[in-house]
Design a protein around this motif. Structure first.
Motif, PDB file in Angstrom:
ATOM      1  N   TYR A   1      12.138  -3.219 -12.946  1.00 40.83           N
ATOM      2  CA  TYR A   1      12.926  -3.791 -11.846  1.00 40.83           C
ATOM      3  C   TYR A   1      13.147  -2.781 -10.720  1.00 40.83           C
ATOM      4  O   TYR A   1      13.803  -3.084  -9.740  1.00 40.83           O
ATOM      5  CB  TYR A   1      14.309  -4.235 -12.360  1.00 40.83           C
ATOM      6  CG  TYR A   1      14.268  -5.027 -13.638  1.00 40.83           C
ATOM      7  CD1 TYR A   1      14.041  -6.398 -13.624  1.00 40.83           C
ATOM      8  CD2 TYR A   1      14.455  -4.401 -14.865  1.00 40.83           C
ATOM      9  CE1 TYR A   1      14.003  -7.124 -14.790  1.00 40.83           C
ATOM     10  CE2 TYR A   1      14.425  -5.124 -16.043  1.00 40.83           C
ATOM     11  CZ  TYR A   1      14.201  -6.483 -15.999  1.00 40.83           C
ATOM     12  OH  TYR A   1      14.166  -7.196 -17.161  1.00 40.83           O
ATOM     13  N   LYS A   2      12.643  -1.576 -10.894  1.00 44.26           N
ATOM     14  CA  LYS A   2      12.954  -0.499  -9.944  1.00 44.26           C
ATOM     15  C   LYS A   2      12.124  -0.641  -8.675  1.00 44.26           C
ATOM     16  O   LYS A   2      10.908  -0.769  -8.733  1.00 44.26           O
ATOM     17  CB  LYS A   2      12.676   0.849 -10.610  1.00 44.26           C
ATOM     18  CG  LYS A   2      13.092   2.034  -9.791  1.00 44.26           C
ATOM     19  CD  LYS A   2      12.959   3.304 -10.607  1.00 44.26           C
ATOM     20  CE  LYS A   2      13.433   4.505  -9.825  1.00 44.26           C
ATOM     21  NZ  LYS A   2      13.408   5.722 -10.636  1.00 44.26           N
ATOM     22  N   GLU A   3      12.792  -0.602  -7.566  1.00 45.06           N
ATOM     23  CA  GLU A   3      12.111  -0.750  -6.276  1.00 45.06           C
ATOM     24  C   GLU A   3      11.405   0.553  -5.913  1.00 45.06           C
ATOM     25  O   GLU A   3      12.003   1.630  -5.985  1.00 45.06           O
ATOM     26  CB  GLU A   3      13.157  -1.084  -5.207  1.00 45.06           C
ATOM     27  CG  GLU A   3      12.604  -1.314  -3.831  1.00 45.06           C
ATOM     28  CD  GLU A   3      12.201  -2.757  -3.577  1.00 45.06           C
ATOM     29  OE1 GLU A   3      12.679  -3.629  -4.314  1.00 45.06           O
ATOM     30  OE2 GLU A   3      11.411  -2.994  -2.671  1.00 45.06           O
ATOM     31  N   LEU A   4      10.138   0.475  -5.548  1.00 45.50           N
ATOM     32  CA  LEU A   4       9.426   1.655  -5.074  1.00 45.50           C
ATOM     33  C   LEU A   4       9.715   1.834  -3.589  1.00 45.50           C
ATOM     34  O   LEU A   4       9.720   0.854  -2.837  1.00 45.50           O
ATOM     35  CB  LEU A   4       7.916   1.469  -5.265  1.00 45.50           C
ATOM     36  CG  LEU A   4       7.377   1.648  -6.686  1.00 45.50           C
ATOM     37  CD1 LEU A   4       5.937   1.153  -6.758  1.00 45.50           C
ATOM     38  CD2 LEU A   4       7.437   3.100  -7.107  1.00 45.50           C
ATOM     39  N   PRO A   5       9.934   3.053  -3.167  1.00 47.21           N
ATOM     40  CA  PRO A   5      10.194   3.253  -1.731  1.00 47.21           C
ATOM     41  C   PRO A   5       8.891   3.163  -0.936  1.00 47.21           C
ATOM     42  O   PRO A   5       7.922   3.849  -1.270  1.00 47.21           O
ATOM     43  CB  PRO A   5      10.761   4.678  -1.681  1.00 47.21           C
ATOM     44  CG  PRO A   5      10.192   5.349  -2.892  1.00 47.21           C
ATOM     45  CD  PRO A   5       9.998   4.299  -3.933  1.00 47.21           C
ATOM     46  N   PRO A   6       8.850   2.323   0.094  1.00 51.00           N
ATOM     47  CA  PRO A   6       7.606   2.207   0.854  1.00 51.00           C
ATOM     48  C   PRO A   6       7.359   3.385   1.790  1.00 51.00           C
ATOM     49  O   PRO A   6       6.239   3.571   2.254  1.00 51.00           O
ATOM     50  CB  PRO A   6       7.793   0.903   1.646  1.00 51.00           C
ATOM     51  CG  PRO A   6       9.267   0.701   1.736  1.00 51.00           C
ATOM     52  CD  PRO A   6       9.866   1.357   0.536  1.00 51.00           C
ATOM     53  N   GLU A   7       8.427   4.140   2.072  1.00 51.15           N
ATOM     54  CA  GLU A   7       8.250   5.244   3.040  1.00 51.15           C
ATOM     55  C   GLU A   7       8.011   6.565   2.327  1.00 51.15           C
ATOM     56  O   GLU A   7       8.403   6.737   1.206  1.00 51.15           O
ATOM     57  CB  GLU A   7       9.483   5.362   3.939  1.00 51.15           C
ATOM     58  CG  GLU A   7       9.793   4.074   4.698  1.00 51.15           C
ATOM     59  CD  GLU A   7       8.617   3.557   5.508  1.00 51.15           C
ATOM     60  OE1 GLU A   7       7.797   4.370   5.966  1.00 51.15           O
ATOM     61  OE2 GLU A   7       8.511   2.321   5.665  1.00 51.15           O
TER      62      GLU A   7
ATOM     63  N   TRP B   1       0.841  -1.202   0.000  1.00 51.99           N
ATOM     64  CA  TRP B   1       0.000   0.000   0.000  1.00 51.99           C
ATOM     65  C   TRP B   1       0.879   1.256   0.000  1.00 51.99           C
ATOM     66  O   TRP B   1       0.642   2.221  -0.732  1.00 51.99           O
ATOM     67  CB  TRP B   1      -0.926   0.002   1.219  1.00 51.99           C
ATOM     68  CG  TRP B   1      -1.743   1.254   1.352  1.00 51.99           C
ATOM     69  CD1 TRP B   1      -1.572   2.242   2.267  1.00 51.99           C
ATOM     70  CD2 TRP B   1      -2.841   1.665   0.517  1.00 51.99           C
ATOM     71  NE1 TRP B   1      -2.498   3.237   2.074  1.00 51.99           N
ATOM     72  CE2 TRP B   1      -3.287   2.914   1.004  1.00 51.99           C
ATOM     73  CE3 TRP B   1      -3.485   1.118  -0.584  1.00 51.99           C
ATOM     74  CZ2 TRP B   1      -4.352   3.611   0.429  1.00 51.99           C
ATOM     75  CZ3 TRP B   1      -4.549   1.809  -1.162  1.00 51.99           C
ATOM     76  CH2 TRP B   1      -4.965   3.042  -0.658  1.00 51.99           C
ATOM     77  N   ARG B   2       1.916   1.246   0.784  1.00 55.33           N
ATOM     78  CA  ARG B   2       2.837   2.384   0.831  1.00 55.33           C
ATOM     79  C   ARG B   2       3.505   2.585  -0.535  1.00 55.33           C
ATOM     80  O   ARG B   2       3.685   3.713  -0.993  1.00 55.33           O
ATOM     81  CB  ARG B   2       3.898   2.161   1.916  1.00 55.33           C
ATOM     82  CG  ARG B   2       3.344   2.243   3.332  1.00 55.33           C
ATOM     83  CD  ARG B   2       4.351   1.782   4.376  1.00 55.33           C
ATOM     84  NE  ARG B   2       3.826   1.921   5.719  1.00 55.33           N
ATOM     85  CZ  ARG B   2       3.969   3.012   6.486  1.00 55.33           C
ATOM     86  NH1 ARG B   2       4.666   4.033   6.036  1.00 55.33           N
ATOM     87  NH2 ARG B   2       3.439   3.073   7.688  1.00 55.33           N
ATOM     88  N   LYS B   3       3.860   1.473  -1.165  1.00 56.65           N
ATOM     89  CA  LYS B   3       4.488   1.575  -2.490  1.00 56.65           C
ATOM     90  C   LYS B   3       3.490   2.078  -3.527  1.00 56.65           C
ATOM     91  O   LYS B   3       3.853   2.826  -4.444  1.00 56.65           O
ATOM     92  CB  LYS B   3       5.049   0.210  -2.907  1.00 56.65           C
ATOM     93  CG  LYS B   3       6.265  -0.198  -2.109  1.00 56.65           C
ATOM     94  CD  LYS B   3       6.845  -1.506  -2.613  1.00 56.65           C
ATOM     95  CE  LYS B   3       8.175  -1.792  -1.923  1.00 56.65           C
ATOM     96  NZ  LYS B   3       8.876  -2.929  -2.516  1.00 56.65           N
TER      97      LYS B   3
END
Lengths: 329, 543
Positions: free
Chosen positions: B537-543, A33-35
């Protein structure tokens, strides 16, 4: 950002291009959800669409035990003796699409003894606490942003989430209606056809078709219309999954799972009839892909929610066409 | 599906689950185990060993060799099981390596793996012709005395016989998908498995238990008499002696080199990781079905080897390699273990079933591998590295028909190479395939540092002696795979040794280099189209 370059300020204001980010089936995984919220910034998407099955399936009791807490995770007992360990344990539970719930042993026994319907209601209460926190997080993250964020429940989501979505400050409901953005319309329905699981939002195919048509008839120009229907069209290659036996176990044929199409004939018929610009789907996690039904681009980004990564799709909507790119963030 | 309560027998408080899809959509351990055992070609490898024994491994102890190979493959089996749990998505090593190392590493390693799998098709197709259909025809001739069966069987061992039969087998596999789809394949596979286990394992083991070398000599002479040669065993022994055969004692060096052969099984016995995204498997399912498959294969071999040696000992296998087959009535070539077991059975029905079981095991590998390679191609196409068309799935048959067409062409080309040239030996593909394993092992070791959040949320977040569990297992897998690669580079019998075939290592490197070039060219082309596939492939930042 090189992908699908969009002129600044083109977001949802009726300009010639809209970038839409679609994801689905995060099943209560907070990291995802944050992503999802971060995707607006990272992918420079003006519109976010969550296509259903937002809530989780499992509550993990975190039980007081002599000054510590114990919980079961991945079939193993886990013990947290300090506040830091407890936070870490609860974080791991959330990151895997489950809801940690602090209880004492007596409460666990009480819930275990509830009737099935009563336990479903208890589950919805527990789940709603987390879901409303998620919606508050969206309000915080998107506070100063022009991004439109649509959230639709899916067949697995209890009805309790509908009210929470409607009350949310920065999230818009879209289920069962037509919404507009940037000169495009979106027709949404979170219900699925019948599944072996008797999930909360299932309909017979006839009723499903009737409801889709009722919404689509109000959507106007199909050249500028997107379908957002949780269940994919039948036999579209976006609905291929393992067949199940009466015990809900995967049927193997030889050494591999027997595969069937579990999509909806109603959804397929509706797409064939209306031929919208694009049609977005989830529901079948293992059948990610893109295909065309007539002129309609149909997308299912799949779901890898167990992995902590969100499977999504970026759509570039332009007059006369649509381009897509799958992204796993 | 109802709301349920699960209680852990250990005393942990359990879980509450609710009405929702997918909660019990689990694969059974035995099915994944079955896939791994079947695809790893235990019977074919057993045949390889005895065919190659006289030429490259005299003095080797088969049991010790496969136990060493199993030990080298075991950490890798555990690692693949863990990675499939951490990243349950279709595509196997492509997914693991592209996410843990870099997209180009994942793509290049996976292209290399698929390339060498395409090459190995030629091994299977030519064995189907020579040791399958050809041997079956000779078994029929051996039990009936029919010269028609004999000449029919002999044709399959000719160059054109190998090529035409092999190409037909590949084309049939492709047609099965194109016309009947995966459903037809799955139905065929069930029957094939039963015949395979019965013919390639159970019957030879039973025959071996009840047939000593004396009985075998008698059966062999009777059989050869029907092929037109009397007193065949004595003739075979004389011919081998004339050719310089001498019995060899145990040699640890030969045993260690012959690990190359059994690496054909134990380096690749965890392929259920390729469909980990299509079927959610329990944690224990992965752990039981991948390392468990190693154990099952070892048990099969522990039963089959002594049973086989009971009627065809090391000396006989050695002599078969040295003697002139025409001298003892086998003009098309020396018999392999299925035909020897068929002869030992002394019975046309059992003999036919043994060779058929072995052949079917090879035949079913062809479509299985088509699916496996097409899964990789689907993943490349899904990420837009390769054209969308490559991942086209026919809605009627659910078959990736374009990818299958590509694999078919490559497989026929490989069949031609094996039928008409000696560019590749039976085992020389192992080097290229094993390099991908090594990359995956390195990726597994690096994963806890490259994808901290992913590993932290997984069941393998623990540490051992201060090191992440995945790093420890990945490190052991690097050692296991590295040792196997060292043996392949050392053993002249592998067809990829530095001493005899240095070009093979160069070719393996060239495949990697070509894939890297394709990756960067594709990236440039896509960017001109307005698509940046590295976003995938790019990681999304969860914060």
């Amino acid at each position: 950002m090189r992908f699908l370059r969009v002129r600044r300020g083109n977001e949802a204001g009726g300009s010639d291009a809209v970038r839409l980010y679609y994801a689905s089936d995060i099943h209560g995984t907070e990291t995802l959800w944050r992503k999802f919220l971060a995707a607006a910034r990272v992918y420079e998407a003006g519109v976010l669409v969550m296509g259903g099955d937002v809530t989780g399936k499992v509550v993990v009791p975190v039980v007081e035990d002599g000054g510590a807490y114990v919980a079961e995770l991945f079939g193993q007992p886990e013990r947290a003796g300090t506040d830091e360990e407890l936070d870490a344990l609860e974080h791991r539970i959330r990151a895997n699409g489950m809801y940690p719930h602090r209880m004492n042993a007596a409460e666990v026994e009480r819930v275990a003894a509830l009737s099935e319907d009563a336990r479903e209601a208890w589950f919805a209460e527990v789940m709603l606490v987390t879901f409303e926190r998620w919606l508050a997080l969206a309000a915080e993250r998107l506070a100063d942003s022009p991004v439109r964020c649509f959230v639709m429940p899916g067949n697995d989501d209890p009805h309790a989430v509908d009210g929470a979505i409607e009350r949310a400050a920065r999230v818009e409901g879209c289920d069962g209606r037509v919404v507009e953005f940037g000169g495009y319309t979106m027709v949404s329905l979170g219900y699925s056809n019948r599944t072996p699981f008797a999930s909360p939002r299932e309909l017979d195919e006839d009723e499903l078709y009737r409801r889709i048509c009722a919404i689509a008839d109000a959507a106007g120009d199909m050249d500028r219309c997107i379908f957002n229907l949780h269940v994919p069209p039948l036999d579209s290659t976006l609905d291929t999954c393992a067949a199940l036996d009466e015990h809900l176990e995967v049927i193997m044929a030889g050494s591999e799972p027997k595969l069937i199409g579990a999509g909806s004939s109603a959804v397929r018929e509706a797409i064939e009839r209306y031929q919208p610009l694009a049609s977005l789907h989830g529901h079948i996690h293992e059948s990610a892909g893109a295909t065309r039904i007539g002129r309609t681009l149909c997308i299912n980004p799949g779901s890898d929610y167990h992995t902590g990564r969100i499977a999504g799709c970026l759509l570039q909507l332009r007059p006369g066409g649509v381009r897509h790119q799958f992204v796993t963030g | 599906m109802s709301t349920t309560v699960s209680r852990d027998p250990s005393g942990a408080p359990g879980l509450f689950t609710r009405r929702a899809t997918g909660l019990v959509r689990q694969g059974r351990t035995r099915d994944a185990l079955f896939y791994n055992v079947m695809w790893s070609s235990v019977a074919l490898t057993f045949a390889f060993f005895w065919i190659l024994y006289p030429f490259a491994y005299q003095g080797s102890n088969a049991i010790l060799a496969f136990l060493i190979a199993a030990a080298l493959g075991l950490p890798g089996a555990f690692l693949y099981a863990m990675l499939a749990q951490v990243m349950p998505r279709t595509g196997g090593d492509y997914v693991f390596n592209s996410r843990a190392l870099h997209p180009v590493a994942g793509f290049a390693a996976n292209v290399s793996y698929c390339f060498w799998l395409a090459v190995v098709y030629g091994v299977y197709t030519t064995y189907i012709a020579a040791y399958g259909i050809g041997a079956f025809s000779r078994v029929m001739a051996g039990y009936t005395g029919s010269s028609g069966w004999l000449s029919f069987g002999d044709w399959f061992a000719t160059e054109w016989g190998l090529f035409i039969t092999g190409s037909a087998a590949v084309a049939l596999s492709a047609l099965m998908f194109i016309l009947g789809g995966t459903r037809l394949f799955f139905r065929v596979q069930v029957g094939a498995f039963v015949l395979y286990i019965l013919g390639a394992f159970l019957l030879p083991i039973i025959v071996g238990i009840f047939t000593g070398s004396g009985d075998f000599t008698s059966s062999f002479d009777d059989y050869a008499a029907n092929l037109g040669t009397t007193d065949a065993m004595s003739t075979l022994q004389a011919s081998a002696s004339d050719a310089g055969y001498a019995s060899a004692g145990f040699s640890f060096e030969a045993t260690l080199k012959s690990v190359s052969v059994f690496w054909f099984i134990f380096g690749f016995i965890f392929s259920s990781n390729y469909f980990a995204g299509e079927i959610r498997l329990r944690r224990r399912t992965h752990l039981y079905s991948m390392p468990g498959a190693v154990l099952v294969a070892v048990l099969f071999l522990l039963a089959l080897t002594p049973a086989y040696l009971n009627f065809a000992d090391y000396d006989l296998n050695g002599m078969l390699g040295f003697a002139d087959p025409a001298a003892y009535g086998f003009a098309a070539g020396a018999p392999a273990y299925p035909e020897l077991a068929a002869i030992a059975s002394g019975n046309a029905l059992f003999g036919g079933l043994i060779v058929l079981g072995f052949t079917v095991g090879l035949l079913i590998w062809l479509p299985q591998t088509m699916l496996l390679i097409s899964r990789s191609m689907f993943a490349w196409s899904f990420d837009r590295i390769m054209p969308e068309r490559l991942s086209y799935v026919d809605p009627r048959t659910r078959s990736p028909v374009v990818a299958i067409g590509v694999v078919t062409l490559l497989a026929i080309a490989s069949t031609a190479i094996y039928a008409f040239t000696d560019w590749f030996s039976t085992l020389s593909v192992l080097l290229g395939l094993s390099l991908t394993l090594l990359v995956t092992a390195a990726a597994g070791a690096a994963l806890p540092y490259r994808q901290k959040a992913m590993v932290a949320a997984s069941p393998y977040a623990r540490t051992v002696a201060g090191l992440p569990l995945l790093t420890v297992v990945g490190g052991l897998a690097v050692l296991g795979f590295g040792a196997a690669i060292a043996i392949l580079l050392w053993d002249p019998g592998s067809g990829a040794s530095l001493s005899d075939n240095p070009g093979k290592l160069g070719l393996a490197a060239l495949v990697y280099a070509a894939a890297i070039v394709v990756y960067f060219v594709s990236r440039a082309v896509r960017r001109r189209q307005g698509i940046d596939f590295e976003l995938a492939y790019k990681e999304l930042p969860p914060e």
